[in-house]
Write an enzyme that holds these catalytic residues in place. Structure first.
Site, short mmCIF file in Angstrom:
data_model
loop_
_atom_site.label_atom_id
_atom_site.label_comp_id
_atom_site.label_asym_id
_atom_site.label_seq_id
_atom_site.Cartn_x
_atom_site.Cartn_y
_atom_site.Cartn_z
CG HIS A 155 -1.27 8.87 2.98
ND1 HIS A 155 -1.62 9.22 1.70
CD2 HIS A 155 -0.78 10.00 3.55
CE1 HIS A 155 -1.33 10.50 1.50
NE2 HIS A 155 -0.81 10.99 2.61
CG ASP A 362 -4.64 -0.81 0.48
OD1 ASP A 362 -3.95 0.12 0.89
OD2 ASP A 362 -4.45 -1.38 -0.62
P1 ADQ Z 1 0.20 2.26 -1.50
O1 ADQ Z 1 0.20 1.15 -0.49
O2 ADQ Z 1 1.45 2.44 -2.24
O3 ADQ Z 1 -0.21 3.65 -0.85
P2 ADQ Z 1 -1.99 2.55 -3.59
O4 ADQ Z 1 -3.06 3.37 -3.00
O5 ADQ Z 1 -2.52 1.44 -4.44
O6 ADQ Z 1 -1.03 1.86 -2.52
O7 ADQ Z 1 -1.08 3.50 -4.49
C1 ADQ Z 1 -0.06 2.99 -5.29
C2 ADQ Z 1 0.22 3.91 -6.46
O8 ADQ Z 1 1.43 3.49 -7.06
C3 ADQ Z 1 -0.86 3.85 -7.53
O9 ADQ Z 1 -1.02 5.12 -8.09
C4 ADQ Z 1 -0.29 2.86 -8.54
O10 ADQ Z 1 -0.71 3.09 -9.87
C5 ADQ Z 1 1.19 3.09 -8.41
N1 ADQ Z 1 1.90 1.81 -8.69
C6 ADQ Z 1 1.66 0.61 -8.17
N2 ADQ Z 1 2.46 -0.34 -8.72
C7 ADQ Z 1 3.24 0.30 -9.60
C8 ADQ Z 1 4.28 -0.13 -10.51
N3 ADQ Z 1 4.64 -1.39 -10.67
N4 ADQ Z 1 4.84 0.82 -11.26
C9 ADQ Z 1 4.46 2.10 -11.16
N5 ADQ Z 1 3.50 2.56 -10.34
C10 ADQ Z 1 2.89 1.67 -9.56
C11 ADQ Z 1 -0.53 4.16 0.45
C12 ADQ Z 1 -1.60 3.40 1.23
C13 ADQ Z 1 -2.86 3.28 0.41
C14 ADQ Z 1 -3.34 4.68 0.01
C15 ADQ Z 1 -2.19 5.46 -0.63
C16 ADQ Z 1 -2.58 6.92 -0.88
O11 ADQ Z 1 -1.11 2.10 1.60
O12 ADQ Z 1 -3.88 2.62 1.16
O13 ADQ Z 1 -4.39 4.55 -0.93
O14 ADQ Z 1 -1.05 5.48 0.20
O15 ADQ Z 1 -3.06 7.54 0.27
#
Ligand code: ADQ
Length: 461
Positions: A155, A362
């Site tokens: 991921h 990311d």
């Molecule tokens: P993350 O680093 O966690 O994931 P991201 O891809 O942005 O980053 O996913 C976060 C998820 O959590 C999103 O669906 C977002 O809406 C939710 N989220 C964020 N802040 C929140 C909050 N305050 N309350 C509730 N929900 C919240 C890792 C990798 C990424 C990759 C994903 C998926 O670091 O690069 O895109 O996995 O593979």
């Protein structure tokens, strides 16, 4: 159809009620569609973990969990996963530490995952392992004579060999990745970086998409993770009209909302983003009192030292910025360290005129895709996106800006806030088409097909 068994470090148990993150949302979507098992750590530590995984069945999914011993968990998760692999894979060599003891714990926990998982695997199962915490798991499953297909999806980004070889055990990590039948990355760039770590390094991936490693044939591919587009649209429209989001919208008093939503992590570029916003207010003072920047950043991994530091640093930045610019009736930045439900967040995203998604590195970044889906297509906001996010490979119509370039980000903010409707619509149309093309169903459907040879029908909307 083979039974799908997904494995990840943390699993999102239905009873916990916690908001699932990006990985969990993807795994849940796959399993809801295919049915199967989700195996992982329970989130609990115990000096004497149970001998059998604890199993809970909900609908067509069996959730199987194990506890870990506190010392193992600390060395494996806080130590090797988040102190070694996470910074290195995100190109932060100065934050990376390596301790052989932690590496051994990492291997031992993976061996234990394999031993416990074998108790629930059946002939005909296909195993899909998720993320950097579990790279060696495939090798241990092979050692225990599991002979079904095993796939691995990363991921987070995969680094170029020039970075990866800072890791004393990097060759073992590459060997472990080559024990899978299929290895998936977020982007073609990540896959190319992986190729640089092979000996000899092929110039490109052969047309067969396969590489040979120590007598094994491994298939590689890019499988960009996506979102449930219609689910996000529905959630955004519904929660936008509800109290939490409406109260926030009313409190803006007509000011335009700039939003950021990220886990509190040094890879998300938050310090740089706050500094760029300060420069924006300085360089374009006509915006003072006219915009509000809402940054939602729930803390994560608070046991790891670097995360405490970033948290304190951001509190100082936000405090200084507000001290410098705030008026009695205006706070330039609202900085929140708390979680919201995923649906409420989608409502906040809909309310924003600009999203700042500016990680310094990311894997994908799902918030960028969620912002696009959550917007009103008739009057859409503008996405400012870092090219260091995997999502930038698909969202070409975002305003792309280097997260270290404060002046560039300030100018992008000014351009976004003043962009004519036609241009906003055109960019939004392009991006929504891209988000739909690689949605969550496409992600698991393609991966599972390439792993098992079986077609996974698209879930009904
Ligand atoms: P993350 O680093 O966690 O994931 P991201 O891809 O942005 O980053 O996913 C976060 C998820 O959590 C999103 O669906 C977002 O809406 C939710 N989220 C964020 N802040 C929140 C909050 N305050 N309350 C509730 N929900 C919240 C890792 C990798 C990424 C990759 C994903 C998926 O670091 O690069 O895109 O996995 O593979």
């Amino acid at each position: 159809m083979k039974r799908l068994v997904c494995v990840s470090n943390r699993i999102s148990l239905p009873r916990r009620g916690a908001t699932p993150g990006g990985l969990a949302v993807g795994v849940l979507a796959a399993l809801r569609h295919t049915g199967g098992v989700w195996f992982g750590w329970s989130g609990e530590t115990s000096e004497v973990p149970a001998e059998q995984p604890e199993v809970l069945t909900r609908g067509n999914i069996r959730f199987a969990t194990i506890d870990l011993k506190p010392a193992d968990f600390d060395a494996y998760y806080n130590g090797y996963c988040n102190g070694t692999l996470w910074p290195l894979f995100h190109y932060f060599p100065d934050r990376f530490t390596h301790e052989q003891r932690q590496y051994e714990a990492y291997q031992a926990v993976n061996a234990e995952f394999a031993r416990q998982l074998m108790k629930i695997l059946k002939p005909g199962d296909a195993v899909w392992v998720h993320d950097y915490q579990l790279i060696p798991l495939g090798r241990y499953l092979r050692k225990l004579r599991f002979d079904g297909p095993i796939g691995f999806f990363l991921h987070i980004p995969f680094p170029h060999v020039q970075i990866l070889r800072l890791l004393p055990n990097y060759a073992e990590l590459i060997r472990d990745m080559c024990q899978y039948d299929l290895v998936g990355f977020q982007t073609a760039d990540d896959m190319r970086s992986f190729l640089t770590c092979l000996e000899p390094a092929p110039a490109s991936l052969p047309a067969s998409q396969r590489i040979e490693f120590a007598g094994r044939s491994v298939r590689l591919g890019a499988y960009p993770i996506g979102i449930d587009v219609d689910g996000v649209i529905n959630a955004a429209v519904t929660t936008y009209a509800q109290e939490t989001v409406q109260r926030m919208a009313v409190s803006l008093m007509g000011r335009k909302l700039i939003i950021g939503v990220d886990r509190l992590d040094y890879t998300k570029g938050l310090t740089e983003r706050f500094a760029a916003y300060e420069q924006f207010l300085e360089a374009f003072p006509e915006n003072q009192g006219k915009v509000t920047f809402l940054q939602i950043a729930p803390p994560s991994r608070s046991d790891v030292l670097a995360y405490g530091e970033i948290r304190r640093g951001l509190e100082q930045c936000a405090g200084r910025l507000n001290g410098r610019f705030a008026e009695a009736d205006w706070t330039p930045i609202r900085y929140l360290n708390r979680d919201y439900t995923h649906a409420t967040l989608m409502g906040f995203l809909r309310a924003a005129k600009v999203a700042l998604v500016t990680p310094v590195r990311d894997g994908m970044n799902l918030v960028a895709k969620e912002f696009v889906a959550a917007q009103d297509p008739e009057d859409p906001g503008v996405l400012i996106l870092s090219p260091m996010a995997g999502a930038a490979q698909e969202l070409r119509s975002a305003l792309q800006v280097n997260p270290y370039d404060k002046r560039g980000m300030a100018m992008a903010l000014q351009a976004a806030l003043n962009m004519p409707l036609d241009e906003r619509r055109q960019r939004h149309d392009d991006m929504l088409a891209a988000v739909r093309q690689h949605d969550i169903h496409n992600w698991y459907g393609t991966f599972v097909h390439d792993l098992t040879g079986e077609s996974v029908r698209r879930a009904a909307a």
